[in-house]
Design an enzyme around this catalytic site. Structure first.
Site, PDB file in Angstrom:
ATOM      1  N   HIS A  16     -48.373 112.693 -66.379  1.00  0.00           N
ATOM      2  CA  HIS A  16     -49.899 112.609 -66.216  1.00  0.00           C
ATOM      3  C   HIS A  16     -50.035 111.430 -67.191  1.00  0.00           C
ATOM      4  O   HIS A  16     -50.932 110.406 -66.954  1.00  0.00           O
ATOM      5  CB  HIS A  16     -50.633 113.768 -66.824  1.00  0.00           C
ATOM      6  CG  HIS A  16     -50.506 115.031 -66.009  1.00  0.00           C
ATOM      7  ND1 HIS A  16     -51.502 115.217 -65.284  1.00  0.00           N
ATOM      8  CD2 HIS A  16     -49.624 115.778 -66.032  1.00  0.00           C
ATOM      9  CE1 HIS A  16     -50.999 116.407 -64.475  1.00  0.00           C
ATOM     10  NE2 HIS A  16     -49.746 116.786 -64.794  1.00  0.00           N
ATOM     11  N   ASP A 112     -58.236 113.925 -66.336  1.00  0.00           N
ATOM     12  CA  ASP A 112     -57.141 114.484 -65.548  1.00  0.00           C
ATOM     13  C   ASP A 112     -57.564 115.672 -65.114  1.00  0.00           C
ATOM     14  O   ASP A 112     -58.452 116.423 -65.381  1.00  0.00           O
ATOM     15  CB  ASP A 112     -55.946 114.718 -66.591  1.00  0.00           C
ATOM     16  CG  ASP A 112     -54.776 114.946 -65.754  1.00  0.00           C
ATOM     17  OD1 ASP A 112     -53.944 114.077 -65.626  1.00  0.00           O
ATOM     18  OD2 ASP A 112     -54.638 116.362 -66.059  1.00  0.00           O
ATOM     19  N   ALA A 382     -45.345 124.650 -60.543  1.00  0.00           N
ATOM     20  CA  ALA A 382     -46.539 123.805 -60.093  1.00  0.00           C
ATOM     21  C   ALA A 382     -46.802 123.674 -58.670  1.00  0.00           C
ATOM     22  O   ALA A 382     -46.751 124.721 -58.006  1.00  0.00           O
ATOM     23  CB  ALA A 382     -46.691 122.418 -61.257  1.00  0.00           C
TER      24      ALA A 382
END
Length: 476
Positions: A16, A112, A382
């Site tokens: 990220h 984010d 994820a």
């Protein structure tokens, strides 16, 4: 003239942060009016500063003070979400400090996907929020679809748990089986389901969504947003960190690249499972047997799992022979190399690499496309199972080893499955190889002037400038 200041808030994961730094660089290179402050949140259980570099005077990093958290037995994504929510007062104070000077004109927050609590801080400062979505447009569409069906049509998401039942999702060309849904979506009792839905509801409150993808790659997904009620979507990728930093082992990179220099072109299978990827001993042995039986040259990034119950990054083994089959390293010495941490980008760029066994993190998918390396899918956690499904079924850019593997399950992928997957991966005449070569050429063009992502980023800049609140506009 006042600088137009954007505040970026990435999640603490390396993927990220790296993507956020790269999009910040693109924005400041594209428009000299911008200055960007990236607020870094350090998660106490793992940390990596390798992405926090920029040679631009227009980008600065501010690390928020540490916050004490107790890991407990919470689902990791829930724990991360709660940890980020606890950062809100610290961010508020830091932005106050940033805007104290009259030389700054605050244009908005770019958050984010896990940082939606920060929308509240943007609202307090009277500026709009934007989302930088570091996964695929198809997955973004999935999140919106599931949240809508749950909130407005009473869908029980748990009906899809460990199931072959399929859901029609407009952003996917094929029906999506429940077995590739992110496991957090099924964590009703632990709060993971509600946490995921909460973030998606808040996505609807932003003024626009930049997605790390490009139109030619995900044309079906991006077209599915047309005429919808979600905020405008801007495909601005592939946004890639070509340095490819990660924790530990950098001194070994030279030896790895030197070994690759001695291998024939497109002959090596590279196995790497991301910053959080690791396997138990039984699975490691099956991978070793599968590699040995296939006969292919290989470069294998093998990491040691953290202790049970600990939320930590995998580490390098002190002695890999402990976990590998007896004699494996000796028998494969002429064709294989087992390493710890891997300089992934540099390896994918090397002409000796012909295939990539990957966890299918979205950054890794984009890197494989950029370098034209076919993927064999082995997702871990994820949304990686959904990425694997998309690249195999919708996009035809990968072959399957196991599409619905989950690192928390007891399932062991057999040596036979692995051997078959490797043979499909390394087939030089495959359709997958032809397709990825075509999309590689396109990916190199979309970011330059005249390309679709270059245009889309310009569109985002124009819209963002138009969205600056009136009280700030007067300073232009």
């Amino acid at each position: 003239m006042k600088q137009t200041e954007l505040v970026f808030i990435p999640s603490p994961g390396i993927g990220h942060i790296a993507a956020t730094v790269e999009i910040a660089k693109l924005l400041t290179q594209r428009d000299p009016r911008f200055s960007i402050t990236i607020f870094i949140i350090k998660f106490p259980f793992w940390s990596d500063d390798s992405a926090m570099t920029s040679d631009s005077d227009s980008i600065r990093f501010v690390t928020l003070p540490p916050v004490e958290v107790s890991p407990g037995a919470a689902e990791p994504f829930l724990l991360i979400s709660e940890f980020l929510k606890a950062q809100v007062p610290l961010l508020r104070d830091a932005v106050h400090e940033l805007t104290r000077s009259n030389s700054v004109r605050l244009a908005g927050f770019v958050i984010d996907m896990f940082c939606t609590s920060m929308i509240d801080v943007a609202d307090e400062f009277g500026v709009p929020s934007y989302l930088f979505f570091t996964s695929s447009a198809a997955f973004l569409g999935f999140k919106f679809r599931l949240q809508f069906l749950h909130d407005h049509e009473g869908l029980d998401i748990n009906e899809f748990k460990n199931s072959d039942a399929e859901l029609e999702v407009p952003s996917f060309a094929n029906l999506v089986p429940g077995k590739v849904f992110p496991s957090v979506m099924f964590d009703k009792e632990g709060g993971g389901t509600e946490m995921s839905l909460y973030h998606t509801r808040r996505f609807r409150q932003v003024k626009g969504i930049m997605v790390n993808t490009f139109v030619e790659l995900e044309s079906h997904a991006i077209q599915s947003f047309s005429g919808s009620t979600i905020p405008p979507v801007y495909p601005v990728g592939p946004v890639l960190n070509m340095q490819g930093g990660s924790v530990g082992g950098r001194q070994d990179a030279t030896a790895v690249m030197s070994w690759l220099d001695d291998q024939p072109p497109s002959s090596v299978v590279f196995l790497c499972f991301g910053s959080m990827g690791s396997f138990g001993g039984d699975q490691v042995k099956e991978i070793a047997h599968g590699l040995e039986r296939s006969g292919y040259r290989f470069l294998w990034s093998l990491r040691q799992p953290p202790p049970n119950g600990k939320i930590e990054s995998p580490r390098n083994y002190a002695n890999v022979e402990e976990v590998l089959p007896k004699g494996f390293l000796h028998r494969t010495a002429k064709i294989g190399k087992v390493i710890g941490w891997a300089p992934q980008v540099a390896i994918l760029a090397h002409p000796a690499v012909g295939g990539f066994v990957s966890h299918c993190g979205w950054n890794s998918v984009l890197e494989s496309i950029w370098y034209g390396i076919p993927v064999a899918t082995w997702p871990m956690l994820a949304e990686q199972q959904m990425n694997a499904f998309q690249v195999v079924k919708d996009l035809g850019l990968a072959v399957e080893i196991k599409m619905d593997y989950n690192k928390d399950s007891s399932y062991v992928v057999s040596a036979e499955q692995i051997e078959i997957g490797l043979k499909n991966l390394m087939n030089i005449d495959s359709e997958v190889r032809k397709k990825i070569e075509e999309i590689k050429k396109i990916s190199r063009k979309v970011m330059i002037e005249g390309g679709s992502s270059h245009f889309s980023l310009g569109h985002f800049i124009d819209d963002m400038m138009a969205n600056i609140p009136c009280k700030q506009q007067s300073d232009i």
